[in-house]
Design an enzyme around this catalytic site. Structure first.
Site, PDB file in Angstrom:
ATOM      1  N   SER A 147       1.054  -0.848  -0.083  1.00  0.00           N
ATOM      2  CA  SER A 147       0.098  -0.025   0.049  1.00  0.00           C
ATOM      3  C   SER A 147       0.657   1.895   0.259  1.00  0.00           C
ATOM      4  CB  SER A 147      -0.915   0.216   1.768  1.00  0.00           C
ATOM      5  OG  SER A 147      -1.874   1.435   1.497  1.00  0.00           O
ATOM      6  N   TYR A 178      -2.032  -0.342  10.328  1.00  0.00           N
ATOM      7  CA  TYR A 178      -2.571  -0.569   8.884  1.00  0.00           C
ATOM      8  C   TYR A 178      -1.235  -0.723   7.912  1.00  0.00           C
ATOM      9  CZ  TYR A 178      -4.186  -1.258   4.034  1.00  0.00           C
ATOM     10  OH  TYR A 178      -4.389  -0.971   2.449  1.00  0.00           O
TER      11      TYR A 178
END
Length: 359
Positions: free
Chosen positions: A144, A169
């Site tokens: 990501s 995350y």
């Protein structure tokens, strides 16, 4: 940009062996990747736990479309279920694995950190172990743009540091990259990490801002623009993401013979391990993004401005030169065109849900 050997040259290289394992097959990106593979004659085994992080009806609707393909098989299970994952690898013996399953969401990771440890860390370890056990030839996995965290040097380059994540995350995604490198080094498992930048489009995730905005604008509810609207994102249309993914699947990572351990490149290694950005190469202002949504929906948004949220960043922009050099990938979908397609799909999906009596 067309790949040498034809637009589907990657499909020829992926065909003829065992089915490709796509984790997160009922998710947004996983559904589109699996569809693209199946449409080009590449068989797929899909894994997903169909959890309720967002509307499971949307996940099942995606799955219904995949089930129309005879070459698709689905297994419902969570990545943290070690026994089931191990058995799935032993039964299917995939040579290529596209790992797209994860507990997503930056803000949700602050509220429910345990879910991220189970899915993104333990789950990823189970995938790595499965690949090692069957001697897989390539594992491509979703990372990501969130890993860049406190790095504010734009555009984000895989050659620059990404050592200061600002959400759990992001930290789990950074950990995945390191875990994959260790398996590439120890076991010669070719692994490729793909740092996705703000993916949007039809069949998207209802927890993403563009989906939330569209729901709210249609219903006449306010939308919240964080950092007082001073946000910029490298919005990347789903078809462009998929094109990058399938081309990378057909190009297993290779050791870099010129790797210099005294001055290491963060995206390369002496082991068969690589990192790439997949983005649209430009930052778009969030307020401009909302302007386009308003025009496509035909209704003005009620805008509320709010401070920056914990774990968020003000701007993202991808440097994709490494990926383009490797597979000839260059996104070509304008934000206006991509959002128009999303809004058309969103209108139909909202109407269908209403007809079924869903909330």
């Amino acid at each position: 940009m067309t790949e040498a050997g034809g637009p589907a040259g990657w499909a020829a290289r992926l065909s003829g062996g065992p089915p490709i394992l796509v984790t997160g097959a009922a998710g947004f990106i996983g559904f589109h990747v699996a569809t693209r593979l199946l449409d080009n004659g590449v068989p797929v085994v899909g894994l997903d736990d169909l959890n309720d992080y967002y509307d499971p009806a949307l996940k099942r609707a995606r799955l219904d479309r995949l089930d129309r393909h005879e070459a698709f098989r689905f297994v419902e299970a969570g990545l943290e279920d070690e026994r089931t994952v191990r058995r799935l690898f032993a039964e299917t013996r995939p040579e290529t694995v596209c790992h797209l399953a994860a507990q997503a969401g930056v803000r949700h990771s602050i509220e429910n950190p345990g879910a991220y440890a189970r899915s993104n860390l333990t789950g990823f370890l189970n995938v790595l172990e499965g690949c090692r056990a069957v001697g897989a030839k390539h594992l491509a996995f979703a990372s990501s743009s969130s890993v860049y965290g406190g790095n504010t040097r734009l555009p984000f380059s895989v050659a620059n540091g990404a050592d200061h994540p600002v959400s759990l995350y992001a930290a789990t995604k950074k950990a995945n990259e390191a875990m994959a490198h260790s398996y590439a080094h120890l076991y010669g498992l070719p692994t490729t990490g793909l740092r996705f930048f703000t993916v949007y489009g039809p069949w998207g995730r209802p927890d993403m801002a563009y989906f939330i905005f569209a729901d709210a604008i249609r219903a006449g509810r306010p939308i919240r623009l964080f950092n007082n609207g001073e946000m910029e994102r490298d919005f990347t249309y789903i078809d462009d993401i998929v094109e990058g993914v399938v081309r990378i699947l057909a190009r297993p990572a290779r050791p870099d013979p010129g790797f210099d351990s005294a001055s290491p490149d963060p995206a390369r290694s002496w082991a068969p391990w690589r990192l790439y950005n997949i983005g649209n190469r430009r930052s778009e202002r969030l307020t401009d993004f909302v302007d386009i949504l308003e025009r496509e929906i035909g209704r003005k948004a009620i805008r509320e401005f709010a401070p920056m949220q914990p774990g968020d960043v003000a701007a993202t922009c991808a440097d994709i030169r490494e990926l383009e050099a490797e597979v000839g990938f260059r996104p070509d979908t304008r934000l206006e065109d991509g959002l128009a397609r999303f809004v058309r799909w969103h209108r139909d999906w909202t109407a269908n849900r209403a007809n079924l009596g869903a909330p």
